[in-house]
Structure formats: C-alpha cells, structure tokens
Design an enzyme around this catalytic site. Sequence first.
Site, PDB file in Angstrom:
ATOM      1  N   PRO A  79       0.896  -1.260   0.090  1.00 24.65           N
ATOM      2  CA  PRO A  79      -0.030  -0.125  -0.024  1.00 24.65           C
ATOM      3  C   PRO A  79       0.791   1.292  -0.076  1.00 24.65           C
ATOM      4  O   PRO A  79       1.702   1.460   0.901  1.00 24.65           O
ATOM      5  CB  PRO A  79      -0.711  -0.152   1.225  1.00 24.65           C
ATOM      6  N   THR A  80       0.425   2.218  -1.006  1.00 20.98           N
ATOM      7  CA  THR A  80       1.073   3.367  -1.015  1.00 20.98           C
ATOM      8  C   THR A  80       0.106   4.437  -1.569  1.00 20.98           C
ATOM      9  O   THR A  80      -0.574   3.869  -2.283  1.00 20.98           O
ATOM     10  CB  THR A  80       2.328   3.405  -2.227  1.00 20.98           C
ATOM     11  N   SER A 108      -4.286   1.394  -0.741  1.00 24.05           N
ATOM     12  CA  SER A 108      -3.884   2.160   0.573  1.00 24.05           C
ATOM     13  C   SER A 108      -5.312   2.989   0.765  1.00 24.05           C
ATOM     14  O   SER A 108      -6.008   3.369  -0.124  1.00 24.05           O
ATOM     15  CB  SER A 108      -3.164   3.476  -0.005  1.00 24.05           C
ATOM     16  N   GLN A 129      -5.746  -1.650   2.694  1.00 14.40           N
ATOM     17  CA  GLN A 129      -5.040  -1.096   3.745  1.00 14.40           C
ATOM     18  C   GLN A 129      -5.866   0.060   4.661  1.00 14.40           C
ATOM     19  O   GLN A 129      -6.501   0.881   3.886  1.00 14.40           O
ATOM     20  CB  GLN A 129      -3.706  -0.527   3.410  1.00 14.40           C
ATOM     21  N   TYR A 131      -6.492   2.804   7.807  1.00 13.19           N
ATOM     22  CA  TYR A 131      -6.055   3.677   8.985  1.00 13.19           C
ATOM     23  C   TYR A 131      -7.217   3.703   9.707  1.00 13.19           C
ATOM     24  O   TYR A 131      -8.281   3.895   9.275  1.00 13.19           O
ATOM     25  CB  TYR A 131      -5.604   5.060   8.553  1.00 13.19           C
ATOM     26  N   THR A 157      -2.849  -0.799   9.380  1.00  8.65           N
ATOM     27  CA  THR A 157      -1.294  -0.091   9.558  1.00  8.65           C
ATOM     28  C   THR A 157      -1.512   0.475  10.999  1.00  8.65           C
ATOM     29  O   THR A 157      -2.582   1.180  11.385  1.00  8.65           O
ATOM     30  CB  THR A 157      -1.218   1.059   8.520  1.00  8.65           C
ATOM     31  N   ARG A 166       8.711  14.066   8.383  1.00  8.73           N
ATOM     32  CA  ARG A 166       9.092  14.081   6.942  1.00  8.73           C
ATOM     33  C   ARG A 166       9.534  15.514   6.569  1.00  8.73           C
ATOM     34  O   ARG A 166       8.956  16.238   5.841  1.00  8.73           O
ATOM     35  CB  ARG A 166       8.067  13.402   6.181  1.00  8.73           C
ATOM     36  N   LYS A 229      -0.103  -4.316   9.926  1.00 11.25           N
ATOM     37  CA  LYS A 229       1.375  -3.783   9.378  1.00 11.25           C
ATOM     38  C   LYS A 229       1.955  -2.918  10.309  1.00 11.25           C
ATOM     39  O   LYS A 229       1.374  -1.644  10.558  1.00 11.25           O
ATOM     40  CB  LYS A 229       0.926  -3.486   7.985  1.00 11.25           C
ATOM     41  N   SER A 251       7.200  -4.515   9.013  1.00 13.82           N
ATOM     42  CA  SER A 251       7.425  -3.072   8.348  1.00 13.82           C
ATOM     43  C   SER A 251       7.787  -2.130   9.186  1.00 13.82           C
ATOM     44  O   SER A 251       7.120  -1.943  10.356  1.00 13.82           O
ATOM     45  CB  SER A 251       6.162  -2.970   7.698  1.00 13.82           C
ATOM     46  N   HIS A 253       7.158   1.214   7.830  1.00 12.73           N
ATOM     47  CA  HIS A 253       6.460   2.202   7.067  1.00 12.73           C
ATOM     48  C   HIS A 253       7.411   2.743   6.173  1.00 12.73           C
ATOM     49  O   HIS A 253       7.327   3.905   5.764  1.00 12.73           O
ATOM     50  CB  HIS A 253       5.941   3.020   7.875  1.00 12.73           C
ATOM     51  N   ARG A 256       9.625   6.040   7.128  1.00 12.04           N
ATOM     52  CA  ARG A 256       8.751   7.213   6.947  1.00 12.04           C
ATOM     53  C   ARG A 256       8.193   7.641   8.196  1.00 12.04           C
ATOM     54  O   ARG A 256       7.424   8.655   8.687  1.00 12.04           O
ATOM     55  CB  ARG A 256       7.653   7.087   5.826  1.00 12.04           C
ATOM     56  N   ILE A 287      12.824  -3.697  -0.634  1.00  9.88           N
ATOM     57  CA  ILE A 287      12.977  -4.607  -1.682  1.00  9.88           C
ATOM     58  C   ILE A 287      13.233  -4.142  -2.878  1.00  9.88           C
ATOM     59  O   ILE A 287      12.470  -3.231  -3.538  1.00  9.88           O
ATOM     60  CB  ILE A 287      11.610  -5.625  -2.003  1.00  9.88           C
ATOM     61  N   ARG A 308       7.814   1.407  -3.077  1.00  6.07           N
ATOM     62  CA  ARG A 308       8.494   2.587  -4.083  1.00  6.07           C
ATOM     63  C   ARG A 308       8.481   2.205  -5.425  1.00  6.07           C
ATOM     64  O   ARG A 308       8.230   2.819  -6.424  1.00  6.07           O
ATOM     65  CB  ARG A 308       9.510   3.276  -3.330  1.00  6.07           C
TER      66      ARG A 308
END
Length: 364
Positions: A79-80, A108, A129, A131, A157, A166, A229, A251, A253, A256, A287, A308
Amino acid sequence: MAEEPVNIKEFQELARKSLPKMYFDFINGGAEDQHTLRENVAAFRSITMRPRILVDVSRIDMSTTILGYHTSSPIMIGPTSMHKFAHPEGEIATARAAAACNTIMVLSCSSACSVEEVASSCNALRFFQLYVYKRRDITAVLVQRAEANGFKAIVLTVDTPRIGRREADIKNRMIAPRLKNLEGLLSVEVASDKGSNLEAFTAATLDPSLCWKDIEWLRSVTSLPILIKGVLTPQDAIKAVEAGIAGIVVSNHGGRQLDYSPASITVLEQVVHAVGGKIPVLFDGGIRRGTDVFKALALGAQAVMVGRPIIFGLAAKGEHGVRRVIEMLKDELELTMALSGCPTVKDITRNHVSTEHDRLNCRL
C-alpha cells in the site's frame, strides 16, 4: 526512443526526472535523518547467498498461496498513497498491472482513486489497507465499502499514532492530497502555516488512541481477515497471535515513521520465530532486487510487499511501467532460485542465506 530500464534503480531515476520535486520527494523520502530509509535497502547487502549445486532447475515454479489465494509469485504490491501524484490514471493503472501479473494489490486507504473505481477497473486480487480515524464510524464505512467491493482482506497499519517528521515535505510545503475514499465522509480542508499541511491533516484525523483492544472492535464491523502492518518486535508478534490476527506484515513504514527503527529485514527472523508458524508473516521494506525477495523468503517471510518501486514504474511508464517492475523482480527471483538450486518457493530455506549473525557465531 529511450532505452527500457533494466533495474529498479533506473526506474527510480526516470521517476525523478518525470515528476515535480515536491511529488518525487514525497514518494522517495523518509523521516528525519532518513537513516531507516537507507538501512532498509542497505541491510540486504550484509546477507549473502549459499547456493546449492547439481539440483534440477530446468523448471522453476514461483507460484505460491497467500491467505488461501493463489498468485504467480510471492511478490505483492504494497500500500502506497496517492498514485495520481505519479500518473493521471493512479491506482487504476496499478490495479490493472497487478491483474495482468496475477499478483495481489494492497490498496491504500489514502488512495487517489476510490475503492469502487479500483474494484470496477479490473479483476485484480485486492486487499485494503486501513488507517483508523478518530471518527470510528468513518473507519467502519471504509471497511464495509471495501468488503462490498470484493476486497479480500484488511491490512491495518498500526505504526501511525502520529505521522513521522518528513522534512522534505515540510520544506516543500507539501499539500495534503484530496483523499477520494473520504469524500462526503470527512473534510480534507486542513490549513497549516508550519510547512506540510499533510502533517496537519493526519494529526487532525488519525486516532492516536488505537490499541490492542480495538482489534476486537474492527473484527465486529467486518468478516474479512485482518492483518496488521508495522510489527518490528517478537513481543508484538506474540500479541498479534493472541489477538487472533490473520497475519503480520513486518514493516517500518518504509522508513517514513520512526527514524532509527531497525531495517525490516534485520528483525524478520525474530518475528517469524515468535509467531512459530501460527499465522503467515509477510515482509515490507527495501525490496529492490529479486535477490532481496529470495533473502526475505529464506528468513521466513511467506511473501513480500513492494512499495516505492511500483510508484517509480508508474511515474516512468504508467501501467506498463508497473508491469515491468513486477516482471523484472519476478525474472530476477526466478534466476536467483535457479542459481541457488531452488526449483520451487518451498525449496527456499534458511540454509540458503548467511547473515552477519551467522558469521559472528562462526567466529565465536
């Protein structure tokens, strides 16, 4: 005509050239000093291969089963958010690539396309995914929409009680995207004069009180299996099993959230041992090669999620780019399996890799 990229790094460079700086920095960046971001990739270099010889590898079978669903390989699309930052077709293009490659896409919650748009675009096998928002009724509606539209699992998540710092987004004054899934449910108009209003939006909407007891609440609003996750410790892995979770995603994240948290691959084996085979353990983080996929499988992951690189492919060449990234990783994994003496995914074992810990114990 420009040459076709031959590895993920070349897709990353194409994405850098294709995108506005604010968008590329958002996709590519991590938290604070970006130590964990770099280590996610670098940590794979300390794991070496232990190939076996004189094994019949004339036929390689990469297929596997994830939560009961058959896929062409143990490579999933992780998920992105906001794929339209990378390409106008957004998650629809990504989903079509997933369907073409017979792999699972995890959509996501913060996608640029709605669950309904993605579901109607193709027959890709999809997880959702999630939130958890301060308004639990909104969270419940999202889960129920995903279930009604054929999504097969919820990937919760759990590492975002607050968003990580960030700094590239702060410098770029990153604008919070309009989240299609929240239209009509929650206002996305959050103003901030302190840099990234994405940070302000998440602070105003995500629920920092989320805890283990809320797993039972989530289970009460859906019949779908729930994976969590963001697991990085054996202690939390054991709690997940006790809470009746259907699976774990190791994970951080993508580097991030909490900087200087461990690279995901360095804790994978600890989590796998803690779970003891009771539930599947998936892997996310760093990966970039088929050899990375092989190493994660050797250390106990049932499958890996790729984040990514998928966006790099989408930014560079749209749906075709996503397909090429998946196919590239599959081709590299197939070659790695052949050269390591592993005709099937089940043949990949802990004996096929050597970690720094292994080598230290040998010296002692």
